[in-house]
Design a protein around this motif. Structure first.
Motif, PDB file in Angstrom:
ATOM      1  N   ASN A  82     -21.436  19.023  17.594  1.00  0.00           N
ATOM      2  CA  ASN A  82     -21.567  18.584  18.885  1.00  0.00           C
ATOM      3  C   ASN A  82     -22.444  17.416  19.140  1.00  0.00           C
ATOM      4  N   PHE A  83     -23.788  17.662  18.643  1.00  0.00           N
ATOM      5  CA  PHE A  83     -25.033  17.083  19.187  1.00  0.00           C
ATOM      6  C   PHE A  83     -24.811  15.694  18.064  1.00  0.00           C
ATOM      7  N   VAL A  84     -24.432  15.751  17.081  1.00  0.00           N
ATOM      8  CA  VAL A  84     -24.297  14.679  16.105  1.00  0.00           C
ATOM      9  C   VAL A  84     -23.292  13.460  16.675  1.00  0.00           C
ATOM     10  N   PHE A  85     -22.039  13.953  17.108  1.00  0.00           N
ATOM     11  CA  PHE A  85     -20.899  13.146  17.493  1.00  0.00           C
ATOM     12  C   PHE A  85     -20.604  13.098  18.802  1.00  0.00           C
ATOM     13  N   ASN A  86     -21.258  13.567  19.651  1.00  0.00           N
ATOM     14  CA  ASN A  86     -21.125  13.539  21.283  1.00  0.00           C
ATOM     15  C   ASN A  86     -21.510  11.856  21.365  1.00  0.00           C
ATOM     16  N   SER A  87     -20.641  11.169  22.166  1.00  0.00           N
ATOM     17  CA  SER A  87     -21.241   9.911  22.340  1.00  0.00           C
ATOM     18  C   SER A  87     -22.045   9.734  23.824  1.00  0.00           C
ATOM     19  N   TYR A  88     -21.649  10.118  24.859  1.00  0.00           N
ATOM     20  CA  TYR A  88     -22.249  10.049  26.073  1.00  0.00           C
ATOM     21  C   TYR A  88     -21.940  11.130  27.128  1.00  0.00           C
ATOM     22  N   TYR A  89     -21.049  11.822  26.798  1.00  0.00           N
ATOM     23  CA  TYR A  89     -20.611  12.776  27.612  1.00  0.00           C
ATOM     24  C   TYR A  89     -21.833  13.969  28.111  1.00  0.00           C
ATOM     25  N   GLU A  90     -22.233  13.841  29.273  1.00  0.00           N
ATOM     26  CA  GLU A  90     -23.482  14.757  29.812  1.00  0.00           C
ATOM     27  C   GLU A  90     -22.938  16.142  29.985  1.00  0.00           C
ATOM     28  N   THR A  91     -21.458  16.164  30.340  1.00  0.00           N
ATOM     29  CA  THR A  91     -20.831  17.422  30.603  1.00  0.00           C
ATOM     30  C   THR A  91     -20.945  18.377  29.258  1.00  0.00           C
ATOM     31  N   ILE A  92     -20.710  17.706  28.249  1.00  0.00           N
ATOM     32  CA  ILE A  92     -20.615  18.378  27.007  1.00  0.00           C
ATOM     33  C   ILE A  92     -21.894  18.924  26.370  1.00  0.00           C
ATOM     34  N   GLY A  93     -23.044  18.217  26.614  1.00  0.00           N
ATOM     35  CA  GLY A  93     -24.275  18.688  26.246  1.00  0.00           C
ATOM     36  C   GLY A  93     -25.319  17.455  25.620  1.00  0.00           C
ATOM     37  N   SER A  94     -26.092  17.850  25.129  1.00  0.00           N
ATOM     38  CA  SER A  94     -27.174  16.952  24.472  1.00  0.00           C
ATOM     39  C   SER A  94     -26.761  16.211  23.153  1.00  0.00           C
ATOM     40  N   ARG A  95     -27.233  14.971  22.907  1.00  0.00           N
ATOM     41  CA  ARG A  95     -26.534  14.333  21.646  1.00  0.00           C
ATOM     42  C   ARG A  95     -27.795  13.375  21.084  1.00  0.00           C
ATOM     43  N   VAL A  96     -27.487  13.048  19.812  1.00  0.00           N
ATOM     44  CA  VAL A  96     -28.219  11.959  19.295  1.00  0.00           C
ATOM     45  C   VAL A  96     -28.009  10.677  19.904  1.00  0.00           C
ATOM     46  N   ILE A  97     -29.243   9.973  20.234  1.00  0.00           N
ATOM     47  CA  ILE A  97     -29.208   8.696  21.053  1.00  0.00           C
ATOM     48  C   ILE A  97     -28.503   7.657  20.320  1.00  0.00           C
ATOM     49  N   ARG A  98     -27.853   6.773  20.969  1.00  0.00           N
ATOM     50  CA  ARG A  98     -26.773   5.503  20.137  1.00  0.00           C
ATOM     51  C   ARG A  98     -27.735   5.041  19.283  1.00  0.00           C
ATOM     52  N   THR A  99     -28.938   4.684  19.726  1.00  0.00           N
ATOM     53  CA  THR A  99     -29.906   3.898  18.551  1.00  0.00           C
ATOM     54  C   THR A  99     -29.950   4.560  17.292  1.00  0.00           C
ATOM     55  N   ASP A 100     -29.910   5.711  17.187  1.00  0.00           N
ATOM     56  CA  ASP A 100     -30.448   6.541  16.181  1.00  0.00           C
ATOM     57  C   ASP A 100     -29.281   7.028  15.168  1.00  0.00           C
TER      58      ASP A 100
END
Length: 397
Positions: A82-100
């Motif tokens: 969920n952290f690795v593949f969430n794109s930009y859904y703030e509702t779903i939780g934290s995520r790896v930033i796009r540039t990384d």
């Protein structure tokens, strides 16, 4: 996630859902088949996602929005995904930033394909469930269209990855280079009047297409086909990239900052222009529609020709009378909501509504668009400096 309109009175037969799901999911992997394992991880710029990330993210979508909330006793494949593949859904939780995304050597490509097999198995179980309602079918159809969007991005990103390899390796020698096509040119005329634009009828659409409404258009003419490489080369040779008078101020800043002198993938080699295509580096076919043009370049070319880009309303009104589908076409319309647009609550509302600023609308489709995925009301949108999409130019006056 985009809202949808699926106005059908009965549920589709499950066999149809199975077939559609397997077809869409299979096509994503087919697009990756020509790749070497090293190609899956590369991220040459922030806007390009590694191919393996696209494969994981589209799988995460089905797991997150269908399986976890709706399939009883479902166990997630990996808690960290969920952290690795969430794109930009703030509702779903934290995520790896796009540039990384390009720094993710793990999970491996093999892990991600195992993830796809795992989710596919449980999606078939979901489709077999007796509790399958129309609302769940709507979410399912949304997931398919979401994956088709990423299939286009996947091919676009693969071209950028390989096109920025100094060896210019071909994506596939077998793929038909549909970048080479054009049609007889003429103007299509429309009289001033009140027209309607926006989605209507049955079938799928995204929420930003809804809110069918009336618009007044003055007399206008629009070319029935796109600007060619030959026509754009005339602009280059006439000094188009060195004359500020044709450019918006931001566009001229972009030209100077990047020392721009041609579309993306054009290379001047030994005094001759060459172009990188999905088939590799080759001579420019002059009668092909010019491609990989940003909004600044499209507007500057139109100004040089003494013409303009069409508005999105003009484009949609004329769509049944012009040839389209080779390139996404820049319009002179800012990406804004239609009348009565309402941003949905939760993750659904995060997809379109929050991006309705500082972007321009593109219409049509491109050679990278999956078959049947576009329609004349489809509203694509990107920032003005982007070139890496399969974008072109149509003129109006």
């Amino acid at each position: 996630m985009k809202n949808i309109n699926l106005a059908v009175s009965v549920l589709p037969e499950k066999q149809v859902l199975y077939a559609k799901y397997l077809t869409v999911r299979g096509y994503s992997e087919e697009l990756c088949r020509p790749l070497e394992i090293e190609d899956y991880v590369v991220q040459p710029m922030a806007d390009v996602s590694p191919p393996k990330w696209h494969l994981g993210h589209t799988t995460w979508f089905f797991e997150t929005f269908i399986l976890i909330p709706h399939l009883p006793n479902y166990q997630v494949f990996d808690d960290e995904y969920n952290f690795v593949f969430n794109s930009y859904y703030e509702t779903i939780g934290s995520r790896v930033i796009r540039t990384d995304r390009g720094n993710l050597s793990r999970p491996s490509v093999a892990d991600i394909y195992n993830y796809r097999r795992y989710v596919d198995k449980h999606m078939i179980e979901f489709l077999d469930a007796e509790f399958l309602t129309q609302n769940l079918v709507d979410i399912f159809v949304l997931g398919l269209n979401h994956e088709q969007q990423h299939q286009e991005l996947l091919l676009t990103d693969i071209k950028y990855i390989l096109g920025h390899n100094p060896l210019f390796p071909p994506y596939s020698k077998e793929i038909k280079s549909a970048e080479y096509a054009n049609h007889d040119r003429e103007y299509v005329r429309f009289k001033a009047g009140i027209y309607e634009i926006g989605f209507e009828g049955q079938g799928f659409c995204f929420d930003n297409e809804q809110g069918r409404h009336k618009v007044y258009l003055d007399d206008f003419e629009i070319e029935n086909t796109l600007v060619t490489n030959k026509q754009y080369l005339d602009f280059i040779q006439a000094g188009g990239y060195s004359d500020f008078q044709f450019w918006h101020a931001e566009g001229w800043d972009w030209v100077k900052k990047h020392q721009a002198q041609a579309p993306l993938y054009w290379h001047l080699i030994d005094g001759k222009w060459m172009i990188y295509t999905l088939n590799g580096l080759m001579d420019i076919y002059l009668e092909a529609a010019v491609c990989h043009i940003n909004f600044y370049e499209a507007a500057a070319y139109a100004s040089w020709r003494g013409m303009r880009l069409p508005t999105e309303a003009e484009w949609e009104v004329s769509a049944d009378h012009i040839s389209w589908g080779e390139r996404w076409e820049w319009t002179n319309s800012a990406y804004l909501p239609y009348p009565r647009f309402k941003k949905e609550a939760g993750a659904v509302g995060e997809y379109n509504g929050k991006f309705m600023i500082n972007q321009m609308v593109l219409r049509g489709a491109s050679i990278a668009t999956p078959k049947g995925h576009s329609r004349k009301t489809y509203r694509n949108f990107f920032q003005t400096a982007h070139q890496w999409q399969f974008t072109g130019i149509r003129l109006a006056r």
